[in-house]
Design a protein around this motif. Structure first.
Motif: not given
Length: 232
Positions: A206-217
């Motif tokens: 829903r575009k509330a967050l984005r993860r990178e390498h499994g972590h919320i960044r």
């Protein structure tokens, strides 16, 4: 050096910031340092701990459960926020333990007797501490209400919201979020890791967050707020 550092931190804490420099120096001279790593209990529940604590680095949380019981995070306490204020007023035992929520944390402990002596000559301090206590009671009531009634998607969004910056769109989250585990996010939302993981994936879709390498960044504060309101 530590005393000078304590003075700098105390001057950034709202209830203490309005006090005269000499009074803040008195607080710093009496303050004690304590550090801990993730999950470590800094203050156990039902103990006599005659201090007001202030977070200077990292994030700590008031929590209950653990061991054989599922841990529940009641609320987090961020840098330059206080804890133990209710117990200062009634000289009672700790209501729930204080544990390190981030990878590491550091706190200052100011003895009750020093706070009382200063407050006797600076009544504005008593008022400021009363405001802190009222805010904590509201946080606790809100946390219990959310964990008991809000759908899981809203609960996890509510946990992430304090780490979202006010800028519009998906922007880098507060640095402290990168040191917090998915299990801790689940505990703060009153659920288990597997359920929290599904909610995080849904929030990402829903575009509330984005993860990178499994972590919320990255977090989008507006989207998180909209989701919380929609599911309330």
């Amino acid at each position: 050096m530590e005393r000078s550092s304590a003075q700098q931190h105390i001057s950034r804490c709202p209830p203490f910031a309005s006090l005269d420099a000499g009074v803040r120096e008195e607080l710093a001279a009496a303050a004690l340092w304590q550090t801990g790593r993730r999950g470590q209990t800094l203050v156990a529940d039902n103990v006599d701990w005659p201090f007001i604590g202030m977070v200077t680095e990292g994030v700590v949380a008031r929590a209950n459960g653990g061991g054989r019981e599922r841990e529940r995070i009641l609320y987090e306490i961020f840098p330059y926020e206080l804890f133990g204020v209710a117990e200062y007023f009634d000289r009672g035992l700790k209501m729930a333990r204080i544990a390190v929520f981030s990878k590491t944390a550091r706190i200052l402990k100011v003895p009750w007797d020093v706070v009382s002596r200063i407050a006797a000559h600076n009544p504005e301090l008593t008022h400021a501490l009363g405001v802190v206590m009222a805010q904590r009671v509201r946080l606790l009531a809100d946390a219990l209400s959310v964990q008991g009634s809000l759908p899981i998607l809203g609960r996890i969004a509510r946990v992430l919201l304090p780490y979202a910056m006010p800028d519009r769109g998906l922007v880098p989250a507060a640095t402290a979020l990168s040191t917090i585990t998915q299990s801790q996010i689940a505990a703060a939302g009153g659920t288990v890791k597997e359920v929290a993981a599904r909610a995080i994936a849904e929030l990402e879709s829903r575009k509330a967050l984005r993860r990178e390498h499994g972590h919320i960044r990255y977090l989008d504060r507006e989207v998180l707020l909209e989701l919380i309101q929609d599911v309330s």
